[in-house]
Motif scaffolding. Structure first.
Motif, PDB file in Angstrom:
ATOM      1  N   MET A  37       1.423  11.072   9.262  1.00 25.26           N
ATOM      2  CA  MET A  37       1.687   9.742   8.713  1.00 25.26           C
ATOM      3  C   MET A  37       0.406   8.914   8.707  1.00 25.26           C
ATOM      4  N   LYS A  38       0.372   7.944   7.793  1.00 26.34           N
ATOM      5  CA  LYS A  38      -0.789   7.075   7.650  1.00 26.34           C
ATOM      6  C   LYS A  38      -0.460   5.694   8.215  1.00 26.34           C
ATOM      7  N   ILE A  39      -1.324   5.219   9.127  1.00 25.79           N
ATOM      8  CA  ILE A  39      -1.137   3.913   9.754  1.00 25.79           C
ATOM      9  C   ILE A  39      -2.245   2.981   9.282  1.00 25.79           C
ATOM     10  N   LYS A  40      -1.882   1.966   8.513  1.00 26.69           N
ATOM     11  CA  LYS A  40      -2.847   1.001   7.981  1.00 26.69           C
ATOM     12  C   LYS A  40      -3.036  -0.127   8.992  1.00 26.69           C
ATOM     13  N   THR A  41      -4.297  -0.514   9.226  1.00 26.97           N
ATOM     14  CA  THR A  41      -4.583  -1.590  10.174  1.00 26.97           C
ATOM     15  C   THR A  41      -5.152  -2.809   9.460  1.00 26.97           C
ATOM     16  N   SER A  42      -4.943  -3.972  10.073  1.00 20.87           N
ATOM     17  CA  SER A  42      -5.618  -5.203   9.670  1.00 20.87           C
ATOM     18  C   SER A  42      -6.288  -5.792  10.897  1.00 20.87           C
ATOM     19  N   VAL A  43      -7.486  -6.336  10.705  1.00 20.70           N
ATOM     20  CA  VAL A  43      -8.238  -6.924  11.813  1.00 20.70           C
ATOM     21  C   VAL A  43      -7.907  -8.407  11.906  1.00 20.70           C
ATOM     22  N   VAL A  44      -7.522  -8.848  13.103  1.00 22.71           N
ATOM     23  CA  VAL A  44      -7.229 -10.257  13.345  1.00 22.71           C
ATOM     24  C   VAL A  44      -8.176 -10.781  14.419  1.00 22.71           C
ATOM     25  N   ASP A  45      -8.256 -12.111  14.525  1.00 23.44           N
ATOM     26  CA  ASP A  45      -9.234 -12.679  15.443  1.00 23.44           C
ATOM     27  C   ASP A  45      -8.615 -13.451  16.605  1.00 23.44           C
ATOM     28  N   PHE A  46      -7.319 -13.230  16.868  1.00 28.72           N
ATOM     29  CA  PHE A  46      -6.720 -13.926  18.004  1.00 28.72           C
ATOM     30  C   PHE A  46      -6.484 -12.960  19.156  1.00 28.72           C
ATOM     31  N   VAL A  47      -6.489 -13.510  20.358  1.00 28.16           N
ATOM     32  CA  VAL A  47      -6.237 -12.715  21.560  1.00 28.16           C
ATOM     33  C   VAL A  47      -4.793 -12.960  21.978  1.00 28.16           C
ATOM     34  N   PRO A  48      -3.955 -11.936  21.974  1.00 26.83           N
ATOM     35  CA  PRO A  48      -2.539 -12.139  22.291  1.00 26.83           C
ATOM     36  C   PRO A  48      -2.320 -12.442  23.772  1.00 26.83           C
ATOM     37  N   VAL A  49      -1.262 -13.173  24.055  1.00 30.18           N
ATOM     38  CA  VAL A  49      -0.834 -13.408  25.434  1.00 30.18           C
ATOM     39  C   VAL A  49       0.599 -12.910  25.549  1.00 30.18           C
ATOM     40  N   GLY A  50       0.742 -11.640  25.908  1.00 29.21           N
ATOM     41  CA  GLY A  50       2.069 -11.081  26.127  1.00 29.21           C
ATOM     42  C   GLY A  50       2.596 -11.537  27.481  1.00 29.21           C
ATOM     43  N   ILE A  51       3.900 -11.738  27.576  1.00 29.36           N
ATOM     44  CA  ILE A  51       4.491 -12.223  28.821  1.00 29.36           C
ATOM     45  C   ILE A  51       4.995 -11.037  29.629  1.00 29.36           C
ATOM     46  N   ASP A  52       4.147 -10.514  30.508  1.00 33.49           N
ATOM     47  CA  ASP A  52       4.517  -9.369  31.335  1.00 33.49           C
ATOM     48  C   ASP A  52       4.603  -9.707  32.819  1.00 33.49           C
ATOM     49  N   ASP A  72       0.849  -1.196   0.000  1.00 30.47           N
ATOM     50  CA  ASP A  72       0.000   0.000   0.000  1.00 30.47           C
ATOM     51  C   ASP A  72       0.879   1.238   0.000  1.00 30.47           C
ATOM     52  N   ASP A  73       0.884   1.960  -1.109  1.00 36.40           N
ATOM     53  CA  ASP A  73       1.731   3.142  -1.239  1.00 36.40           C
ATOM     54  C   ASP A  73       1.361   4.232  -0.231  1.00 36.40           C
ATOM     55  N   LYS A  74       0.105   4.234   0.225  1.00 38.67           N
ATOM     56  CA  LYS A  74      -0.340   5.266   1.151  1.00 38.67           C
ATOM     57  C   LYS A  74       0.058   4.968   2.591  1.00 38.67           C
ATOM     58  N   ALA A  75       0.442   3.731   2.881  1.00 39.78           N
ATOM     59  CA  ALA A  75       0.733   3.326   4.257  1.00 39.78           C
ATOM     60  C   ALA A  75       2.194   3.597   4.613  1.00 39.78           C
ATOM     61  N   ASP A  76       2.406   4.448   5.601  1.00 39.38           N
ATOM     62  CA  ASP A  76       3.753   4.657   6.137  1.00 39.38           C
ATOM     63  C   ASP A  76       4.081   3.599   7.181  1.00 39.38           C
ATOM     64  N   ILE A  77       3.056   3.250   7.957  1.00 41.33           N
ATOM     65  CA  ILE A  77       3.176   2.323   9.073  1.00 41.33           C
ATOM     66  C   ILE A  77       1.984   1.383   9.016  1.00 41.33           C
ATOM     67  N   SER A  78       2.116   0.177   9.573  1.00 43.55           N
ATOM     68  CA  SER A  78       0.984  -0.733   9.664  1.00 43.55           C
ATOM     69  C   SER A  78       0.953  -1.373  11.043  1.00 43.55           C
ATOM     70  N   THR A  79      -0.221  -1.859  11.413  1.00 44.86           N
ATOM     71  CA  THR A  79      -0.365  -2.516  12.716  1.00 44.86           C
ATOM     72  C   THR A  79      -1.603  -3.399  12.695  1.00 44.86           C
ATOM     73  N   LEU A  80      -1.896  -4.053  13.828  1.00 48.78           N
ATOM     74  CA  LEU A  80      -3.025  -4.964  13.927  1.00 48.78           C
ATOM     75  C   LEU A  80      -4.021  -4.496  14.978  1.00 48.78           C
ATOM     76  N   ILE A  81      -5.283  -4.800  14.745  1.00 44.89           N
ATOM     77  CA  ILE A  81      -6.335  -4.528  15.722  1.00 44.89           C
ATOM     78  C   ILE A  81      -7.242  -5.754  15.805  1.00 44.89           C
ATOM     79  N   ARG A  82      -8.014  -5.846  16.882  1.00 41.51           N
ATOM     80  CA  ARG A  82      -8.980  -6.939  17.032  1.00 41.51           C
ATOM     81  C   ARG A  82     -10.273  -6.389  17.610  1.00 41.51           C
ATOM     82  N   VAL A  83     -11.380  -7.026  17.262  1.00 40.94           N
ATOM     83  CA  VAL A  83     -12.684  -6.600  17.762  1.00 40.94           C
ATOM     84  C   VAL A  83     -12.789  -6.927  19.248  1.00 40.94           C
ATOM     85  N   LEU A  84     -13.243  -5.953  20.026  1.00 40.83           N
ATOM     86  CA  LEU A  84     -13.446  -6.144  21.457  1.00 40.83           C
ATOM     87  C   LEU A  84     -14.930  -6.350  21.744  1.00 40.83           C
TER      88      LEU A  84
END
Length: 244
Positions: A213-228, A119-131
């Motif tokens: 800057m433009k941040i492009k998102t993608s929707v995923v369906d998993f719940v992360p388990v970060g080790i904190d 995506d030429d318009k995307a400077d950055i990308s990341t992930l989101i999930r439905v809550l």
């Protein structure tokens, strides 16, 4: 030839779980679990752990991974990643994969990479999930995101957004802390001054939005388990044991 790199920043120090990259689960360190997930990416040409600790450096070397030492003065993972990228002029696209996310899906890593590569318009990308859970929606430690109709982020906040004047119309999205960057965007992020919204919410990605800057998102369906925490570690042990 341009290359795509997954770079995994990893520090030994942690206020809640000291030395977590080196903690072992089923004979493998957390950093090895993360590295092996990165290896399953179909779009990455390189995987490099970026650390300032010799113990982590030696651990990555012990399982055959690529690792580079970085300065102990960095204030955030982006700066640590940029130091590595600065040594590699061939790297044009970067995925910042956290070293404490051993359950990240390889396909989701590729979603992040694909968005900045294609995506030429995307400077950055990341992930989101439905809550769906109201406790998550109202939890200030879980960052929320609102997007436009094309999947570009409009805003990130620790608050519940959007405000429900009329309920049941819009989804709530939680943000997952993985980023893709075009090289120029990462360079800008590590040289631009902190912005008012970034300081207010303590969210680095708002610096990008405030600077256009433009941040492009993608929707995923998993719940992360970060080790904190120790509880997170026990949860991860249980999950991987059940999958055997």
């Amino acid at each position: 030839m341009t290359k795509t790199a997954i770079i995994i920043p990893a520090r030994y120090g942690s206020s809640r779980l000291e030395g977590k990259p080196l903690l072992k689960v089923l004979g493998k360190s957390i950093i090895q679990w993360v590295y092996e997930k990165a290896q399953k990416s179909k779009l990455a040409d390189m995987i490099i752990v970026a650390t300032d600790d010799e113990r982590i450096f030696n651990e990555v070397k012990s399982f055959g991974g690529e690792v580079e030492m970085t300065s102990t003065e960095h204030k955030c993972g982006s700066d640590r990643i940029m130091e590595v990228v600065s040594r590699h002029p061939e790297i044009s696209f970067i995925c910042n994969l956290q070293g404490d996310e051993p359950l990240i899906e390889p396909d989701s890593i590729d979603d992040v990479i694909k968005n900045v590569k294609e995506d030429d318009k995307a400077d950055i990308s990341t992930l989101i999930r439905v809550l769906k859970d109201e406790e998550e929606i109202n939890n200030p430690n879980l960052v929320k995101c609102v997007t436009d109709k094309n999947g570009f982020a409009l805003y990130f906040s620790r608050s519940k957004i959007p405000f429900e004047r009329n309920s049941g119309i819009a989804n709530f999205y939680g943000h997952l802390g993985i980023y893709g960057y075009k090289r120029a965007a990462l360079e800008a992020m590590t040289t631009l001054a902190q912005t008012p919204l970034e300081k207010t919410e303590s969210l680095e990605q708002l610096r990008a939005l405030e600077n256009g800057m433009k941040i492009k998102t993608s929707v995923v369906d998993f719940v992360p388990v970060g080790i904190d925490t120790k509880d997170d570690l026990e949860k991860f042990k249980q999950i991987v044991s059940e999958r055997l």
